[in-house]
Design a protein around this motif. Structure first.
Motif, PDB file in Angstrom:
ATOM      1  N   PRO A 191       0.825  -1.210   0.000  1.00 45.11           N
ATOM      2  CA  PRO A 191       0.000   0.000   0.000  1.00 45.11           C
ATOM      3  C   PRO A 191       0.861   1.263   0.000  1.00 45.11           C
ATOM      4  O   PRO A 191       1.924   1.292   0.614  1.00 45.11           O
ATOM      5  CB  PRO A 191      -0.800  -0.088   1.302  1.00 45.11           C
ATOM      6  CG  PRO A 191      -0.538  -1.429   1.870  1.00 45.11           C
ATOM      7  CD  PRO A 191       0.654  -2.010   1.199  1.00 45.11           C
ATOM      8  N   VAL A 192       0.396   2.280  -0.692  1.00 48.70           N
ATOM      9  CA  VAL A 192       1.044   3.589  -0.708  1.00 48.70           C
ATOM     10  C   VAL A 192      -0.021   4.589  -0.281  1.00 48.70           C
ATOM     11  O   VAL A 192      -0.939   4.885  -1.043  1.00 48.70           O
ATOM     12  CB  VAL A 192       1.601   3.932  -2.104  1.00 48.70           C
ATOM     13  CG1 VAL A 192       2.198   5.332  -2.111  1.00 48.70           C
ATOM     14  CG2 VAL A 192       2.628   2.911  -2.555  1.00 48.70           C
ATOM     15  N   GLY A 193       0.085   5.062   0.944  1.00 51.45           N
ATOM     16  CA  GLY A 193      -0.928   5.968   1.477  1.00 51.45           C
ATOM     17  C   GLY A 193      -2.301   5.320   1.381  1.00 51.45           C
ATOM     18  O   GLY A 193      -2.431   4.103   1.516  1.00 51.45           O
ATOM     19  N   ASN A 194      -3.319   6.120   1.116  1.00 52.59           N
ATOM     20  CA  ASN A 194      -4.665   5.567   0.923  1.00 52.59           C
ATOM     21  C   ASN A 194      -5.136   5.790  -0.504  1.00 52.59           C
ATOM     22  O   ASN A 194      -6.324   5.807  -0.780  1.00 52.59           O
ATOM     23  CB  ASN A 194      -5.651   6.171   1.929  1.00 52.59           C
ATOM     24  CG  ASN A 194      -5.785   7.672   1.752  1.00 52.59           C
ATOM     25  OD1 ASN A 194      -5.091   8.272   0.953  1.00 52.59           O
ATOM     26  ND2 ASN A 194      -6.677   8.266   2.517  1.00 52.59           N
ATOM     27  N   TYR A 195      -4.164   5.949  -1.418  1.00 50.98           N
ATOM     28  CA  TYR A 195      -4.516   6.262  -2.800  1.00 50.98           C
ATOM     29  C   TYR A 195      -3.992   5.265  -3.820  1.00 50.98           C
ATOM     30  O   TYR A 195      -4.308   5.375  -5.002  1.00 50.98           O
ATOM     31  CB  TYR A 195      -4.020   7.662  -3.170  1.00 50.98           C
ATOM     32  CG  TYR A 195      -2.515   7.802  -3.147  1.00 50.98           C
ATOM     33  CD1 TYR A 195      -1.755   7.531  -4.283  1.00 50.98           C
ATOM     34  CD2 TYR A 195      -1.852   8.180  -1.982  1.00 50.98           C
ATOM     35  CE1 TYR A 195      -0.375   7.646  -4.267  1.00 50.98           C
ATOM     36  CE2 TYR A 195      -0.482   8.301  -1.957  1.00 50.98           C
ATOM     37  CZ  TYR A 195       0.254   8.032  -3.101  1.00 50.98           C
ATOM     38  OH  TYR A 195       1.616   8.146  -3.076  1.00 50.98           O
ATOM     39  N   GLY A 196      -3.181   4.294  -3.403  1.00 52.01           N
ATOM     40  CA  GLY A 196      -2.641   3.387  -4.403  1.00 52.01           C
ATOM     41  C   GLY A 196      -1.813   2.264  -3.827  1.00 52.01           C
ATOM     42  O   GLY A 196      -1.821   2.006  -2.620  1.00 52.01           O
ATOM     43  N   ILE A 235       3.841   3.346  -8.990  1.00 53.37           N
ATOM     44  CA  ILE A 235       2.744   3.426  -8.021  1.00 53.37           C
ATOM     45  C   ILE A 235       1.449   3.507  -8.822  1.00 53.37           C
ATOM     46  O   ILE A 235       1.230   4.442  -9.585  1.00 53.37           O
ATOM     47  CB  ILE A 235       2.899   4.631  -7.090  1.00 53.37           C
ATOM     48  CG1 ILE A 235       4.167   4.459  -6.253  1.00 53.37           C
ATOM     49  CG2 ILE A 235       1.660   4.775  -6.200  1.00 53.37           C
ATOM     50  CD1 ILE A 235       4.507   5.662  -5.407  1.00 53.37           C
ATOM     51  N   TYR A 236       0.614   2.499  -8.648  1.00 58.18           N
ATOM     52  CA  TYR A 236      -0.670   2.414  -9.337  1.00 58.18           C
ATOM     53  C   TYR A 236      -1.724   3.041  -8.427  1.00 58.18           C
ATOM     54  O   TYR A 236      -2.037   2.496  -7.377  1.00 58.18           O
ATOM     55  CB  TYR A 236      -1.033   0.951  -9.608  1.00 58.18           C
ATOM     56  CG  TYR A 236      -0.078   0.248 -10.540  1.00 58.18           C
ATOM     57  CD1 TYR A 236      -0.412   0.038 -11.873  1.00 58.18           C
ATOM     58  CD2 TYR A 236       1.152  -0.213 -10.097  1.00 58.18           C
ATOM     59  CE1 TYR A 236       0.455  -0.604 -12.741  1.00 58.18           C
ATOM     60  CE2 TYR A 236       2.036  -0.856 -10.961  1.00 58.18           C
ATOM     61  CZ  TYR A 236       1.677  -1.049 -12.271  1.00 58.18           C
ATOM     62  OH  TYR A 236       2.538  -1.687 -13.124  1.00 58.18           O
ATOM     63  N   THR A 237      -2.254   4.192  -8.835  1.00 62.29           N
ATOM     64  CA  THR A 237      -3.309   4.823  -8.040  1.00 62.29           C
ATOM     65  C   THR A 237      -4.634   4.117  -8.334  1.00 62.29           C
ATOM     66  O   THR A 237      -4.773   3.429  -9.353  1.00 62.29           O
ATOM     67  CB  THR A 237      -3.449   6.322  -8.384  1.00 62.29           C
ATOM     68  OG1 THR A 237      -3.878   6.431  -9.746  1.00 62.29           O
ATOM     69  CG2 THR A 237      -2.137   7.067  -8.154  1.00 62.29           C
ATOM     70  N   TRP A 238      -5.595   4.315  -7.460  1.00 63.35           N
ATOM     71  CA  TRP A 238      -6.912   3.699  -7.680  1.00 63.35           C
ATOM     72  C   TRP A 238      -7.522   4.233  -8.974  1.00 63.35           C
ATOM     73  O   TRP A 238      -8.140   3.482  -9.728  1.00 63.35           O
ATOM     74  CB  TRP A 238      -7.836   3.950  -6.496  1.00 63.35           C
ATOM     75  CG  TRP A 238      -7.267   3.578  -5.161  1.00 63.35           C
ATOM     76  CD1 TRP A 238      -7.368   4.307  -4.006  1.00 63.35           C
ATOM     77  CD2 TRP A 238      -6.530   2.394  -4.808  1.00 63.35           C
ATOM     78  NE1 TRP A 238      -6.727   3.647  -2.979  1.00 63.35           N
ATOM     79  CE2 TRP A 238      -6.200   2.470  -3.443  1.00 63.35           C
ATOM     80  CE3 TRP A 238      -6.084   1.268  -5.521  1.00 63.35           C
ATOM     81  CZ2 TRP A 238      -5.480   1.482  -2.772  1.00 63.35           C
ATOM     82  CZ3 TRP A 238      -5.350   0.286  -4.852  1.00 63.35           C
ATOM     83  CH2 TRP A 238      -5.065   0.398  -3.498  1.00 63.35           C
ATOM     84  N   ASP A 239      -7.327   5.520  -9.244  1.00 61.51           N
ATOM     85  CA  ASP A 239      -7.842   6.110 -10.489  1.00 61.51           C
ATOM     86  C   ASP A 239      -7.173   5.477 -11.711  1.00 61.51           C
ATOM     87  O   ASP A 239      -7.820   5.255 -12.736  1.00 61.51           O
ATOM     88  CB  ASP A 239      -7.622   7.625 -10.511  1.00 61.51           C
ATOM     89  CG  ASP A 239      -8.468   8.364  -9.480  1.00 61.51           C
ATOM     90  OD1 ASP A 239      -9.338   7.736  -8.841  1.00 61.51           O
ATOM     91  OD2 ASP A 239      -8.242   9.576  -9.315  1.00 61.51           O
ATOM     92  N   TYR A 240      -5.859   5.187 -11.601  1.00 59.91           N
ATOM     93  CA  TYR A 240      -5.150   4.575 -12.725  1.00 59.91           C
ATOM     94  C   TYR A 240      -5.651   3.150 -12.963  1.00 59.91           C
ATOM     95  O   TYR A 240      -5.815   2.729 -14.108  1.00 59.91           O
ATOM     96  CB  TYR A 240      -3.638   4.612 -12.485  1.00 59.91           C
ATOM     97  CG  TYR A 240      -2.829   4.196 -13.695  1.00 59.91           C
ATOM     98  CD1 TYR A 240      -2.994   4.831 -14.927  1.00 59.91           C
ATOM     99  CD2 TYR A 240      -1.901   3.166 -13.615  1.00 59.91           C
ATOM    100  CE1 TYR A 240      -2.255   4.452 -16.046  1.00 59.91           C
ATOM    101  CE2 TYR A 240      -1.154   2.782 -14.723  1.00 59.91           C
ATOM    102  CZ  TYR A 240      -1.335   3.424 -15.926  1.00 59.91           C
ATOM    103  OH  TYR A 240      -0.609   3.043 -17.031  1.00 59.91           O
TER     104      TYR A 240
END
Length: 136
Positions: free
Chosen positions: A81-86, A99-104
């Protein structure tokens, strides 16, 4: 009419993607993500590796195009996990900087078939393969 509705939906979701509701690592071959609008995407390790958001993803420049090839059998070793965004995905070819964001993830899932088709066309255009090169 249908094409117009799809275009409007595409513009809307690009500007305001739905919230991630589930992330499921299925090592070594895929990740499954589910979103608040009910969309569920199963994304293969190969697909995620070739569309890594990292700048240094072992890219070969062919005719001015950046092309990743030979990753058909790549696997996923872990996801951090990277923060709460990806999430950072660690692949068995030791690539781990993207880093794969949730939006990506939503973008990749929503466009999976077009992206993969374009990738295969690019490989063919340059005489490259999804399969790793044979060792001599």
């Amino acid at each position: 009419m249908f094409a117009l509705q799809r275009a409007i939906r595409s513009i809307h979701t690009a500007a305001n993607p739905p919230r991630l509701t589930r992330f499921s690592l299925q090592p070594p071959k895929s990740v499954e993500v589910e979103f608040s609008n009910g969309s569920v995407f199963n994304l293969s390790a190969e697909f995620l590796r070739i569309y890594s958001p990292a700048a240094d993803s072992k890219v070969r420049s062919v005719g001015g195009e950046k092309v990743i090839f030979g990753r058909r059998h790549v696997g996923i070793m872990s996801a951090e996990p990277v923060g709460n965004y990806g999430v950072r995905i660690v692949f068995d070819d030791l690539h781990k900087t993207g880093i794969y964001t949730w939006d990506y993830f939503y973008h990749l899932g929503s466009n999976k078939f077009t992206l993969m088709r374009n990738y295969i066309k690019t490989l063919k255009k340059h005489g490259l393969s999804r399969d790793p090169p044979r060792r001599k």
